[in-house]
Every structure is written in C-alpha cells, then in structure tokens.
Design a protein around this motif. Sequence first.
Motif, short mmCIF file in Angstrom:
data_model
loop_
_atom_site.label_atom_id
_atom_site.label_comp_id
_atom_site.label_asym_id
_atom_site.label_seq_id
_atom_site.Cartn_x
_atom_site.Cartn_y
_atom_site.Cartn_z
N LEU A 218 46.00 46.59 43.86
CA LEU A 218 44.89 45.98 43.11
C LEU A 218 43.68 45.69 43.99
N LYS A 219 43.88 45.63 45.30
CA LYS A 219 42.75 45.29 46.19
C LYS A 219 42.28 46.50 47.00
N ARG A 220 42.77 47.69 46.68
CA ARG A 220 42.37 48.89 47.41
C ARG A 220 41.76 49.91 46.45
N GLN A 221 40.75 50.62 46.94
CA GLN A 221 40.06 51.65 46.17
C GLN A 221 39.48 51.11 44.86
N ARG A 222 39.08 49.85 44.87
CA ARG A 222 38.54 49.24 43.65
C ARG A 222 37.08 49.63 43.42
N LEU A 223 36.74 49.76 42.16
CA LEU A 223 35.35 49.95 41.75
C LEU A 223 34.77 48.57 41.45
N THR A 224 33.78 48.16 42.20
CA THR A 224 33.27 46.79 42.08
C THR A 224 31.82 46.72 41.62
N THR A 225 31.12 47.85 41.56
CA THR A 225 29.71 47.84 41.14
C THR A 225 29.41 49.12 40.38
N PRO A 226 28.49 49.10 39.41
CA PRO A 226 28.14 50.33 38.69
C PRO A 226 27.55 51.38 39.64
N LEU A 227 27.91 52.63 39.41
CA LEU A 227 27.45 53.74 40.26
C LEU A 227 26.88 54.85 39.39
N PRO A 528 39.87 36.44 39.03
CA PRO A 528 38.68 37.02 38.40
C PRO A 528 38.46 38.46 38.85
N PRO A 529 37.75 39.27 38.08
CA PRO A 529 37.46 40.66 38.51
C PRO A 529 36.60 40.64 39.78
N PRO A 530 36.76 41.63 40.65
CA PRO A 530 35.98 41.66 41.89
C PRO A 530 34.55 42.15 41.64
N GLY A 531 33.62 41.64 42.43
CA GLY A 531 32.24 42.12 42.37
C GLY A 531 31.64 41.99 41.00
N GLN A 532 31.04 43.09 40.52
CA GLN A 532 30.38 43.11 39.21
C GLN A 532 31.26 43.69 38.11
#
Length: 639
Positions: A218-227, A528-532
């Motif tokens: 859950l803490k690896r290869q996460r998408l945290t911001t819109p791309l 909580p979800p990471p980043g955005q």
Amino acid sequence: MEKSPKPIASCAMPVMPGMKIKTNTPLVKKAREGVMEFLLANHPLDCPICDQGGECDLQDQSIRFGSDRSRLKTCDEKRAVEDKNFGPLVKTVMTRCIQCTRCVRFANEVAGAVELGTSGRGNDMQIGTYVEKALNTEMSGNVIDLCPVGALTNKPYAFNARPWELKKTESIDVLDAIGSNIRIDSKGLEVLRVVPRLNDDINSEWISDKTRWACDGLKRQRLTTPLVRKNGQFVETSWQEALGTVSVALKGIKGDEIVAMAGQLADAESLVVLKDLFNSLGSENIRLDSKHLESTPAGLTDFRSSYIVNSTLNGVEEADVILLVGTNPRHEAAILNTRIRKAYLNGLDVGLIGEIPAALNYEYEHVGTDPSSLADLVNGSSAFAKKLSSAKKPLIIVGSNILEREDSSSILANVAILSEKLKSNSSPEWKPYAFLQRAASWTAALDLGFSSSSISPTANPKFIYLLNADSFDENEIPADAFVVYQGHHGDRGAHLADVILPGSAYTEKSATFVNTEGRTQITRAAVPPPGQAREDWKILRALAEVSGVDLPYEETLEVRLRFNDIAPSLVSYDDVEGSEFYNVAVQQLKNASSSQLSRTPFSLPIRDFYMTDPISKASVTMAKASKVNNICFLPVFKV
C-alpha cells in the motif's frame, strides 16, 4: 470437584448430574500457580524485547493465575532451542515455545501442511519441519495468531510497533472474492499489519497470507497526484487541469466510441457512478477488465444465482461430494479451500475437471482436463457420476475462468443440466450449482449491469476509461485512443494512460464490496489517502460535473441509496439474500447453448498466488514469499 481428593482437568472430565464444581478455592489457586510455574520454568524473560508483548496469552495467564514469586534458582539451566527457518513470513524464537502444539495441529488439520510436526521427547522435544524448509501453505500466518507465546511472530512486522500504539480499524479484505473480515492496525499514516476478525459465516478466524502481508504494498508505487502525459512524459498537474483535460477529450466523441473498464479492486460506489456517468454520455460499453473475455453466456447476469455460490460459504462444509470445474480454490479462494479440506477430513469426495497437477491439499479424483468430461457426467457413464448421483448434497463449483473461453456457454449449459439432475436426487433445499468469483468487485459489477464480455459494438474505441483496471488485453486498446487511468497503484493500466487520476485503496475509504456468495460488506478507512488521492466515486462525480453531466448524488449515503434503484441486494448489508430464482437461473443457463463441448483443456488463471493484483504485486513481502513458496506449491494428493 466436591469430594474429589485432587483437582480435576476441566478439559478431561465429562459433565455429570449432581456435580459441584468450585473454581476459586485455595486448592485450585495453588494448582494453577503450580502449572504456571512449570510453564515459566524454561521460558526466557524476553518480554521487553518480544513482539508478542502486550498481546501475549502467557503474559495474561501468568498475571491472572501465576504466583508472585518463583522457586527456580538462578543457577538452574533453562532449556534452549535453535530457531527454525519457516520462510520470509513467520519469525521463530523457539526457545520461547511451550510445546502446546497448536501450530502443528493447525498446519496438519486446517492448512494441510503436513511437514510441520514434533521431534524428540520430553525436555528434548522440538517443533519444526524435520527438514528445514518454508511452510508449504498459503495459510501459514495463522500460526502467529494461534501461538500463545512469542515463539512464532510476524517477521515483516517485527519491532515496528507495540500493540498499544496502534489504531485498530475493523474492515474487510478485497484481495480475493471471499471478503474475509479483518482488523487493520495502523500507526500514523501507515498500515503496519492486518489480522483476522472472527466471522463464522465467512472466514471463521483465519485469513490467507496474501490478506495478512500484502499491506506493505500500500505504500509502494502509489499514485499520489494527478498526471498528464505531455511529449511522452507524465507531468504533475492540478485536479482542475487533469479533469479539464479528460472533459475536453470526451467532447465530440460518440457514445458508442467510449469504453469503460472496471478492475478487480473497484468498489460498488465507484462502479455505479461510472455506469451512470457513461450511460449519460450515451455509452453502453461498460465491462469488466479480465483478459481475453470472449462472450457472456446468455442469461448469466439476469439472475444472481448464475454467478454466486448459492450454497453459501458455510454450506460448502455440508456437501458430501464436490466437483471442481476449471478452478483451483486453493489459489482463487484460499479460505473456501480450508472449508473444502475440513469437509474432506469428514468424508467428502472431491472430483476435478481441469489442469493437473493441481496443488490441492486434499485427495481428489481427476475426472478430465477439458470440458468434454462433463458429457460423461451428464449421461452417467463416468465413475465419478455415480458418486454425484448417490450424494445427498452434491456441489459443482465452477471457476470464473471459464468466462474467458469461447465455449463458456456450452460449459455452463452442461453444468446446469448436471445440477438439475443432481437437485432431483438431493435434499429439496440444497442448491448444487456454485459459481466461484476470484475478484472482489465482480459480483457487485454483475449486480449493477456490467458486462463480462468483450465490447462488441465498437471495433475502434476513441476514449477508454480504466477504473482500477490492470488485467485487460492490451490489444483491445488502439494506439490513437485517449486513455484515462483511475487507480491507486501505477500498474499496467497507468503505463498506457494519457491522464492518471489517483484514487484510494481499500484501507483508505468506506466502500461497499460483495463477496462470491453475494454478501454485501463495507470497508472502513484506517488511514487517509496519500497526497492528493481521493475516493474513487468522488473523482467520477467531479468529472461528471466538469463534463456537464448532472448526477443525482453528492454524498456517500446518496450513492448507496442509488443501489436500491438498481440492485437492492447491495443495501442488504452483512446478509446473504436467498436465491429465490435459483431454478429459473439454472433453467436459463441450461437453454443458453446446445453446442458441443470442446476438447480445449482448461487452464488456471492464477499462476502465482502471491501476485494477483496491484497491491500484492507492489509488496516486497509477497515478492519474497513468491520466490520461496511457489517452488513448493506442488500437488500434495492425487487419486
């Protein structure tokens, strides 16, 4: 016991009329202190550095029943045992072992790992695998919960936290279709471990190793911001720009040129919003993402009974003969497999039509490798057909992998014919047909009207929306199509996307999932979800607003009220609705095809139990387990 000269062992004395039992006399207190003294005589004083500290049964019992002093002299030698290597998941400190043999009994009786046992006698007795090797089971982590001391502990979790530091959140697992009840233990923003919750109707007190240990993914290869992809490279952007880019791409595209695919980790809330959004845009091309899906058999999605385990998970233990068709429940539904093994130990006969060698942990009779073997069972010429016809509660478990075959309609038709024949001989309330799903989202998706087949109307889609979709056939995505990927891990779908929208994992949201028996359950947010990153349905709701589509809900409760309009079973929480139309569903499947059964062998969809979804693929622990254990996943029994 009154009039008994000695204390009695409650586990060995049957209850008799007129018994008078006293549980708090000086004699009982002294006996308990004596037992505890013997248990502690060889036990090391490791409590300050033991991972079991704070949740140790021996600690609790010694405080409650033990003496306040010990007669053990400091010069007396304590027993010491060399640590064993059980693989990358279970940590051993065997000097702490009190030889209760709970782990041995679990491994042999429940998990089917017959290599764990005891050697030596008396003070020299040790627990191990005789020859040093990893435990050959996907249920090995349960020995950690069973161990009453710190002899067997969680190796990846070692020294990360104490139990009183953790926030505990009750939730459910979504890495297979069983819906095991779990407790998520988190510290700060990080999920540190997952442990089972008791639910006798689903997973009893067990969970699979993937459920327990994939959480570090859950803490690896996460998408945290819109791309957004610009000049071949992904560039970080704001939510407004990302959603605006998707909205612009949608303009001018006809409804039949828009495709939406939902993956195996999509929750029911996001599925219903996705369907409402794309239906509003004029698209009916809404499907699941499984590879090479050929055709949905006619009537499969008309009635729930066609695609759930009608006997319920609990009911599987009542079966006296089981036929497995194109499935390996040990890899596709490990918890269900423990129930089959339990029934097998009580006299169950198992037959298999499918690929061999099958790594099952109970004896089975191999009926055939391809669908044509069903014909011999239907006409009664097979030896196993006689066992099925004489059974009071026969059960046919069909794997979801058959939907990926061109002959799926004929297979289900013959299974339905066989089920109808068996029902006439079995108990009136018994339902012999069971369809085993292998992904957490698929039952809810079929309830909501998603297709399990390839998109037929569109040969060249121009806009493709991937909702947690990573198992599709890449040949279905044209090079000139605009691709949007919404998910929480940068897996296969993200690499093909033009826009990436970061979603939330199952530990970060309250979401609805339906398991393979049709039971609706809800996850709860532990962190909580990471980043955005945002909740999936809220992203789709925002996209609808930017695209000028008016959806009639703004809160989670309103989305769940929408379930009631489409599939009322989705609001029947923690309950399995009865299969009222079971006979109609079987009749419809029976009439779906009259074509000949093919001789194309079945192939299993899961080759690596530890690598089946984006979360487990990102897990370092699962990678280690895959490397060590998959070479051990050899067939245990075959008749």
